[in-house]
Design a protein around this motif. Structure first.
Motif, PDB file in Angstrom:
ATOM      1  N   ARG A  44       0.832  -1.201   0.000  1.00 40.25           N
ATOM      2  CA  ARG A  44       0.000   0.000   0.000  1.00 40.25           C
ATOM      3  C   ARG A  44       0.869   1.256   0.000  1.00 40.25           C
ATOM      4  O   ARG A  44       0.551   2.251  -0.639  1.00 40.25           O
ATOM      5  CB  ARG A  44      -0.929  -0.008   1.217  1.00 40.25           C
ATOM      6  N   LEU A  45       1.987   1.192   0.728  1.00 41.58           N
ATOM      7  CA  LEU A  45       2.899   2.332   0.779  1.00 41.58           C
ATOM      8  C   LEU A  45       3.468   2.619  -0.611  1.00 41.58           C
ATOM      9  O   LEU A  45       3.553   3.777  -1.040  1.00 41.58           O
ATOM     10  CB  LEU A  45       4.027   2.038   1.767  1.00 41.58           C
ATOM     11  N   LYS A  46       3.833   1.562  -1.323  1.00 39.15           N
ATOM     12  CA  LYS A  46       4.391   1.713  -2.669  1.00 39.15           C
ATOM     13  C   LYS A  46       3.378   2.360  -3.605  1.00 39.15           C
ATOM     14  O   LYS A  46       3.727   3.239  -4.405  1.00 39.15           O
ATOM     15  CB  LYS A  46       4.815   0.351  -3.215  1.00 39.15           C
ATOM     16  N   LYS A  47       2.122   1.945  -3.516  1.00 40.38           N
ATOM     17  CA  LYS A  47       1.074   2.499  -4.374  1.00 40.38           C
ATOM     18  C   LYS A  47       0.954   4.008  -4.182  1.00 40.38           C
ATOM     19  O   LYS A  47       0.914   4.773  -5.159  1.00 40.38           O
ATOM     20  CB  LYS A  47      -0.265   1.826  -4.065  1.00 40.38           C
ATOM     21  N   GLU A  48       0.911   4.455  -2.931  1.00 36.21           N
ATOM     22  CA  GLU A  48       0.784   5.889  -2.666  1.00 36.21           C
ATOM     23  C   GLU A  48       2.052   6.638  -3.075  1.00 36.21           C
ATOM     24  O   GLU A  48       1.986   7.772  -3.557  1.00 36.21           O
ATOM     25  CB  GLU A  48       0.490   6.127  -1.182  1.00 36.21           C
ATOM     26  N   LEU A  49       3.201   5.996  -2.895  1.00 36.61           N
ATOM     27  CA  LEU A  49       4.472   6.622  -3.269  1.00 36.61           C
ATOM     28  C   LEU A  49       4.527   6.866  -4.777  1.00 36.61           C
ATOM     29  O   LEU A  49       4.917   7.948  -5.231  1.00 36.61           O
ATOM     30  CB  LEU A  49       5.629   5.732  -2.826  1.00 36.61           C
ATOM     31  N   VAL A  50       4.111   5.869  -5.549  1.00 38.68           N
ATOM     32  CA  VAL A  50       4.109   6.000  -7.009  1.00 38.68           C
ATOM     33  C   VAL A  50       3.166   7.110  -7.443  1.00 38.68           C
ATOM     34  O   VAL A  50       3.514   7.952  -8.288  1.00 38.68           O
ATOM     35  CB  VAL A  50       3.712   4.657  -7.665  1.00 38.68           C
ATOM     36  N   GLU A  51       1.966   7.149  -6.866  1.00 39.70           N
ATOM     37  CA  GLU A  51       0.998   8.180  -7.246  1.00 39.70           C
ATOM     38  C   GLU A  51       1.505   9.577  -6.896  1.00 39.70           C
ATOM     39  O   GLU A  51       1.291  10.530  -7.651  1.00 39.70           O
ATOM     40  CB  GLU A  51      -0.344   7.919  -6.552  1.00 39.70           C
ATOM     41  N   THR A  52       2.188   9.689  -5.770  1.00 39.39           N
ATOM     42  CA  THR A  52       2.699  10.996  -5.348  1.00 39.39           C
ATOM     43  C   THR A  52       3.790  11.491  -6.289  1.00 39.39           C
ATOM     44  O   THR A  52       3.759  12.633  -6.761  1.00 39.39           O
ATOM     45  CB  THR A  52       3.246  10.922  -3.909  1.00 39.39           C
ATOM     46  N   PHE A  53       4.755  10.629  -6.597  1.00 39.65           N
ATOM     47  CA  PHE A  53       5.868  11.066  -7.439  1.00 39.65           C
ATOM     48  C   PHE A  53       5.505  11.107  -8.919  1.00 39.65           C
ATOM     49  O   PHE A  53       6.229  11.717  -9.712  1.00 39.65           O
ATOM     50  CB  PHE A  53       7.096  10.196  -7.187  1.00 39.65           C
ATOM     51  N   ASN A  54       4.387  10.502  -9.291  1.00 41.81           N
ATOM     52  CA  ASN A  54       3.900  10.644 -10.663  1.00 41.81           C
ATOM     53  C   ASN A  54       3.407  12.061 -10.945  1.00 41.81           C
ATOM     54  O   ASN A  54       3.155  12.415 -12.101  1.00 41.81           O
ATOM     55  CB  ASN A  54       2.778   9.644 -10.948  1.00 41.81           C
ATOM     56  N   LEU A  55       3.260  12.856  -9.890  1.00 41.71           N
ATOM     57  CA  LEU A  55       2.892  14.257 -10.082  1.00 41.71           C
ATOM     58  C   LEU A  55       4.047  15.061 -10.673  1.00 41.71           C
ATOM     59  O   LEU A  55       3.868  16.209 -11.084  1.00 41.71           O
ATOM     60  CB  LEU A  55       2.466  14.879  -8.744  1.00 41.71           C
ATOM     61  N   ASN A  56       5.231  14.434 -10.708  1.00 41.99           N
ATOM     62  CA  ASN A  56       6.417  15.062 -11.310  1.00 41.99           C
ATOM     63  C   ASN A  56       6.695  16.444 -10.719  1.00 41.99           C
ATOM     64  O   ASN A  56       6.929  17.417 -11.433  1.00 41.99           O
ATOM     65  CB  ASN A  56       6.261  15.172 -12.835  1.00 41.99           C
ATOM     66  N   SER A  57       6.653  16.508  -9.409  1.00 45.34           N
ATOM     67  CA  SER A  57       6.834  17.785  -8.735  1.00 45.34           C
ATOM     68  C   SER A  57       8.146  17.798  -7.957  1.00 45.34           C
ATOM     69  O   SER A  57       8.423  16.876  -7.179  1.00 45.34           O
ATOM     70  CB  SER A  57       5.665  18.036  -7.773  1.00 45.34           C
ATOM     71  N   GLN A  58       8.936  18.836  -8.160  1.00 42.38           N
ATOM     72  CA  GLN A  58      10.151  19.002  -7.370  1.00 42.38           C
ATOM     73  C   GLN A  58       9.795  19.187  -5.897  1.00 42.38           C
ATOM     74  O   GLN A  58      10.506  18.723  -5.004  1.00 42.38           O
ATOM     75  CB  GLN A  58      10.946  20.210  -7.865  1.00 42.38           C
ATOM     76  N   GLU A  59       8.659  19.839  -5.666  1.00 39.02           N
ATOM     77  CA  GLU A  59       8.221  20.056  -4.289  1.00 39.02           C
ATOM     78  C   GLU A  59       7.951  18.729  -3.588  1.00 39.02           C
ATOM     79  O   GLU A  59       8.176  18.597  -2.381  1.00 39.02           O
ATOM     80  CB  GLU A  59       6.969  20.933  -4.250  1.00 39.02           C
ATOM     81  N   ALA A  60       7.457  17.732  -4.343  1.00 42.65           N
ATOM     82  CA  ALA A  60       7.200  16.419  -3.749  1.00 42.65           C
ATOM     83  C   ALA A  60       8.490  15.840  -3.180  1.00 42.65           C
ATOM     84  O   ALA A  60       8.525  15.347  -2.048  1.00 42.65           O
ATOM     85  CB  ALA A  60       6.602  15.476  -4.786  1.00 42.65           C
ATOM     86  N   TYR A  61       9.555  15.910  -3.961  1.00 40.55           N
ATOM     87  CA  TYR A  61      10.840  15.386  -3.498  1.00 40.55           C
ATOM     88  C   TYR A  61      11.372  16.215  -2.331  1.00 40.55           C
ATOM     89  O   TYR A  61      11.855  15.664  -1.332  1.00 40.55           O
ATOM     90  CB  TYR A  61      11.860  15.391  -4.635  1.00 40.55           C
ATOM     91  N   ASP A  62      11.279  17.540  -2.446  1.00 45.08           N
ATOM     92  CA  ASP A  62      11.804  18.411  -1.393  1.00 45.08           C
ATOM     93  C   ASP A  62      11.112  18.141  -0.059  1.00 45.08           C
ATOM     94  O   ASP A  62      11.776  18.022   0.985  1.00 45.08           O
ATOM     95  CB  ASP A  62      11.619  19.880  -1.783  1.00 45.08           C
ATOM     96  N   ARG A  63       9.799  18.028  -0.085  1.00 48.16           N
ATOM     97  CA  ARG A  63       9.063  17.807   1.161  1.00 48.16           C
ATOM     98  C   ARG A  63       9.226  16.374   1.659  1.00 48.16           C
ATOM     99  O   ARG A  63       9.201  16.120   2.863  1.00 48.16           O
ATOM    100  CB  ARG A  63       7.589  18.159   0.959  1.00 48.16           C
ATOM    101  N   PHE A  64       9.368  15.444   0.736  1.00 41.18           N
ATOM    102  CA  PHE A  64       9.593  14.043   1.106  1.00 41.18           C
ATOM    103  C   PHE A  64      10.839  13.920   1.979  1.00 41.18           C
ATOM    104  O   PHE A  64      10.869  13.130   2.927  1.00 41.18           O
ATOM    105  CB  PHE A  64       9.740  13.209  -0.167  1.00 41.18           C
ATOM    106  N   THR A  65      11.840  14.724   1.668  1.00 47.44           N
ATOM    107  CA  THR A  65      13.080  14.682   2.442  1.00 47.44           C
ATOM    108  C   THR A  65      13.034  15.637   3.637  1.00 47.44           C
ATOM    109  O   THR A  65      13.361  15.249   4.761  1.00 47.44           O
ATOM    110  CB  THR A  65      14.282  15.021   1.541  1.00 47.44           C
ATOM    111  N   SER A  66      12.610  16.881   3.424  1.00 49.03           N
ATOM    112  CA  SER A  66      12.675  17.882   4.490  1.00 49.03           C
ATOM    113  C   SER A  66      11.731  17.572   5.651  1.00 49.03           C
ATOM    114  O   SER A  66      12.035  17.881   6.808  1.00 49.03           O
ATOM    115  CB  SER A  66      12.373  19.277   3.930  1.00 49.03           C
ATOM    116  N   GLU A  67      10.577  16.954   5.358  1.00 45.04           N
ATOM    117  CA  GLU A  67       9.614  16.634   6.415  1.00 45.04           C
ATOM    118  C   GLU A  67       9.861  15.261   7.030  1.00 45.04           C
ATOM    119  O   GLU A  67       9.129  14.848   7.930  1.00 45.04           O
ATOM    120  CB  GLU A  67       8.189  16.719   5.861  1.00 45.04           C
ATOM    121  N   GLY A  68      10.875  14.556   6.524  1.00 49.51           N
ATOM    122  CA  GLY A  68      11.215  13.259   7.094  1.00 49.51           C
ATOM    123  C   GLY A  68      10.304  12.131   6.662  1.00 49.51           C
ATOM    124  O   GLY A  68      10.311  11.050   7.267  1.00 49.51           O
TER     125      GLY A  68
END
Length: 210
Positions: free
Chosen positions: A181-205
């Motif tokens: 389930r985690l993988k499914k949500e991860l794929v959908e999130t990064f499919n948005l092709n957003s730099q902000e997605a990556y930035d927040r994925f790391t900065s918010e832990g």
């Protein structure tokens, strides 16, 4: 034949998206009661039944439509799929099991009345993402990724209490969780092709979930 019924509701994302004025990816229906019996009584073309979850898939006007019974859920094993209980419960109890207030609204198919007992409309107006209780992320950690996905899609931010609950959970992660389930949500999130997605994925832990 009409699919309208006083106990049949549009539910979740389709109600939210209509209020946001954007196209909805899916149209979900919820029947207050037993959806399978409803489909049979209506004489609908039933394609598949799942009595354990109270769901039924029908063919209506050349479209496949899923109708769910109202139900409650609980999490005997945190981070894994919930156990379904009380199929056919009151609509209000079904709404309380959902992830965020903006996804916990229903719209009656007959008269268009919107049922919003948890403040979803106000949170849409203020562009806030709010969980329904403090154990929400503990029950289902994938909701953290869903929060990131929704905030990116809609330009929303976490309300203060939700941000606090997320931060606390990421300090004490239960790694016994459903990674499918985690993988499914991860794929959908990064499919948005957003730099902000990556930035927040790391900065918010959020990366700590992996």
């Amino acid at each position: 034949m009409s699919l309208k019924d006083e106990n049949l509701y549009f539910i979740g994302g389709v109600v939210r998206d209509e209020m946001l004025g954007i196209p909805s990816l899916d149209t979900d229906y919820c029947y207050e009661g037993d959806a399978i019996e409803f489909a049979k009584q209506k004489g609908l073309n039933i394609l598949r039944e799942n009595p354990a979850f109270g769901t039924v898939r029908v063919l209506f006007e050349d479209k496949e439509i899923d109708i769910a019974s109202t139900r409650e859920e609980f999490y005997p094993q945190k981070g894994h799929l919930p156990v379904v209980s009380n199929i056919g419960c009151a609509l209000e109890d079904d709404l309380k099991r959902r992830d965020f207030t903006i996804n916990a609204m229903a719209k009656r198919t007959t008269d268009g009345e919107v049922i919003d007992i948890l403040g979803g409309i106000d949170d849409i107006k203020s562009k806030k993402l709010r969980v329904l209780h403090d154990k929400s992320f503990e029950d289902d950690p994938t909701r953290i990724l869903r929060a990131l996905k929704f905030s990116l899609r809609f330009g929303f931010t976490l309300d203060e209490s939700t941000a606090r609950v997320q931060k606390e959970y990421l300090k004490n992660i239960n790694y016994d969780m459903s990674y499918h389930r985690l993988k499914k949500e991860l794929v959908e999130t990064f499919n948005l092709n957003s730099q902000e997605a990556y930035d927040r994925f790391t900065s918010e832990g959020i990366y700590k979930l992996l």
